[in-house]
Design an enzyme around this catalytic site. Structure first.
Site, mmCIF file in Angstrom:
data_model
loop_
_atom_site.group_PDB
_atom_site.id
_atom_site.type_symbol
_atom_site.label_atom_id
_atom_site.label_comp_id
_atom_site.label_asym_id
_atom_site.label_seq_id
_atom_site.Cartn_x
_atom_site.Cartn_y
_atom_site.Cartn_z
ATOM 1 N N ASP A 241 0.813 -1.209 0.000
ATOM 2 C CA ASP A 241 0.000 0.000 0.000
ATOM 3 C C ASP A 241 0.843 1.254 0.000
ATOM 4 O O ASP A 241 2.001 1.237 0.358
ATOM 5 C CB ASP A 241 -0.847 0.036 1.277
ATOM 6 N N LYS A 263 -3.824 3.173 -2.637
ATOM 7 C CA LYS A 263 -4.971 4.014 -2.971
ATOM 8 C C LYS A 263 -4.679 5.394 -2.411
ATOM 9 O O LYS A 263 -4.443 5.562 -1.231
ATOM 10 C CB LYS A 263 -6.241 3.481 -2.311
ATOM 11 N N MET A 376 -8.434 8.396 8.823
ATOM 12 C CA MET A 376 -8.905 8.929 7.532
ATOM 13 C C MET A 376 -9.861 10.103 7.731
ATOM 14 O O MET A 376 -10.850 10.237 7.020
ATOM 15 C CB MET A 376 -9.621 7.812 6.738
#
Ligand code: SAH
Length: 463
Positions: A241, A263, A376
């Site tokens: 990642d 991502k 997040m």
């Protein structure tokens, strides 16, 4: 120093503690050990009584060197020099304890997993560094590894008989030393012999690979588990990642294929379905796949989803936990996440929903005494704060933000729920960040927090 000493003579001059240490080393070999000393350490006396060493008595003379393959000296200065000169004249490797100028052979720091031995030397330039490296290597290799290597030795014939020479045999030994079989042997959990039989049989037809979901921790490579490091060393393929920093990948096997599938918010990036396709494809090609994720694979890491997809395909999956960002960042700034008399629970929340904004039970979260970490949440911090205020949270509740936690560019600041949105902008938070609500390092009064700028001051003072 690696010497074949089988049935060869090794001479030790000296009978004290240092000589004993060298004799212990030699006893791991099949050398014929002869000792010259006036007085023997009691342990050496026992050894000579049992016949594992031969005591020549006192007084070194040159013909004791006849046929010697190696000489260790740990005696008085005069003898040290005399033995060293005599050994050199006969071209016999000699090591004089703590006297590099008198030595032609240097004993390195070693990690001993007999028959596997790792030697670390710095030519005397940095013994402390060598010791430090030794300690690290030591921690990487389980104590049972030596027994495992012996096991390998005893299997050689059987494997040669059943597994064809070349790639297959190489694959067998690679799996033997780097695959799950070793873990079974080392942990003692599972039926080693049955798994070994299976592995040998499997090499008749190529086996299926497997996927390890591995947590890399919050960023600092030293926060990776030993198991995670081991998986990285075994991997054929590493699918990683964005949040996995380059420092982590340093630990990966050099010739492993690396596939980045990060991502990035608001940017075109691989879809989960594409990632699943890669994992399935590589595992079905027989590869050991490491799916490397920041923090812990099961904490906002889609670990469970990937696991379900892989298991549905009949692919074996194992999971190596990692230190999740909320805990790693807290430790990094000295923030306790539960504190007696302050909060009895600590919740992990996501600040981003499927389509952007996330909904939670704000009323429950707003109750006094709650503490939670938002992942997040950078983009939605203002929105989250507004929801909590609507739900009646005390606007003076402290908020701590840690950006790029545990990395070289870590930053943190303290603010209040009332000022959270602005504080995020003022501080230009752009990297991954954890927002702790209801937690601050020092007990911070509402007064301090209600003045813009004071929180930063506080943070500066604290650091
Ligand atoms: N599985 C990860 C979380 C992935 S979600 C874990 O267990 O930590 C991604 C979020 O994790 C980021 O948006 C951020 O909130 C947090 N995060 C990850 N690494 C971080 C770091 N080094 N510092 C601060 N937050 C981090």
């Amino acid at each position: 120093m690696f010497l074949d000493l089988k049935n060869r003579k090794a001479l030790v001059v000296g009978g004290g503690e240092e000589a004993l240490r060298k004799v212990r080393l030699l006893l791991k070999t099949q050398a014929l050990i002869e000792v010259v000393a006036t007085e023997l350490h009691p342990e050496l006396t026992d050894m000579s009584v049992w016949g594992s060493i031969y005591w020549l008595g006192h007084g070194f003379h040159e013909d004791q060197l006849d046929g010697a393959a190696l000489v260790f000296v740990a005696s008085d200065d005069e003898t040290n020099e005399r033995v060293s000169a005599a050994a050199r004249a006969r071209s016999i490797p000699v090591n004089v304890v703590d006297e590099p100028e008198l030595s032609t052979a240097i004993t390195p720091a070693i990690v001993d997993r007999d028959p596997l031995v790792i030697a670390i030397g710095s030519e005397g330039a940095a013994p402390i560094l060598a010791q430090g490296v030794r300690a690290r290597v030591e921690s990487m290799l389980p104590p049972q590894l030596g027994a495992y290597v012996k096991r390998a030795e005893s299997l050689r014939e059987r494997v040669a008989e059943h597994v064809p020479f070349g790639n297959r045999r190489r694959a067998f030994w690679t799996k033997f030393f780097f695959g799950p079989l070793k873990d079974i042997f080392i942990s003692g959990n599972g039926d080693f012999n049955a798994e070994l039989d299976k592995l040998i049989a499997d090499e008749a037809h190529p086996a299926q690979g497997r996927v390890s979901l591995v947590g890399a921790g919050p960023g600092d490579p030293e926060l990776m588990t030993l198991k995670a490091q081991r998986r990285l060393q075994e991997a054929d393929v590493i699918v990683y990642d964005r949040l996995v920093g380059p420092g982590i990948l340093e630990y990966a096997r050099r010739d492993a294929t690396r596939i980045a599938v990060g991502k990035t918010p608001h940017q075109p990036s691989p879809k989960q379905a594409d990632i699943n396709t890669i994992l399935i494809r590589e595992a079905k090609a027989g590869k050991l796949v490491v799916r490397l994720k920041g923090g812990d694979p099961y904490v906002f890491g889609r670990g469970g989803e990937e696991q379900a997809v892989l298991e549905a395909e009949g692919i074996a999956v194992d999971v190596v936990p990692g230190i999740t960002a909320a805990l790693g960042c807290a430790a990094s700034i000295g923030l306790t996440v539960t504190h007696r008399g302050q909060n009895r629970s600590f919740t992990l929340l996501t600040g981003a929903g499927e389509d952007g904004v996330v909904e939670h039970d704000w009323a429950a979260l707003a109750r006094p005494g709650n503490a939670f970490a938002i992942y997040m949440g950078v983009g939605n911090a203002g929105h989250i704060a507004a929801r909590l205020i609507e739900a009646g949270i005390d606007t003076a509740v402290p908020v701590t933000v840690v950006e790029n936690g545990t990395l070289a560019n870590e930053r943190s600041f303290v603010t209040s729920i009332a000022r959270l949105g602005e504080a995020m902008l003022e501080n230009n938070v752009a990297g991954p960040a954890i927002i702790y609500i209801g937690l601050a390092k020092a007990a911070v009064s509402a007064d301090v927090l209600s003045f813009p700028g004071r929180a930063n001051e506080l943070q500066r003072a604290a650091s």
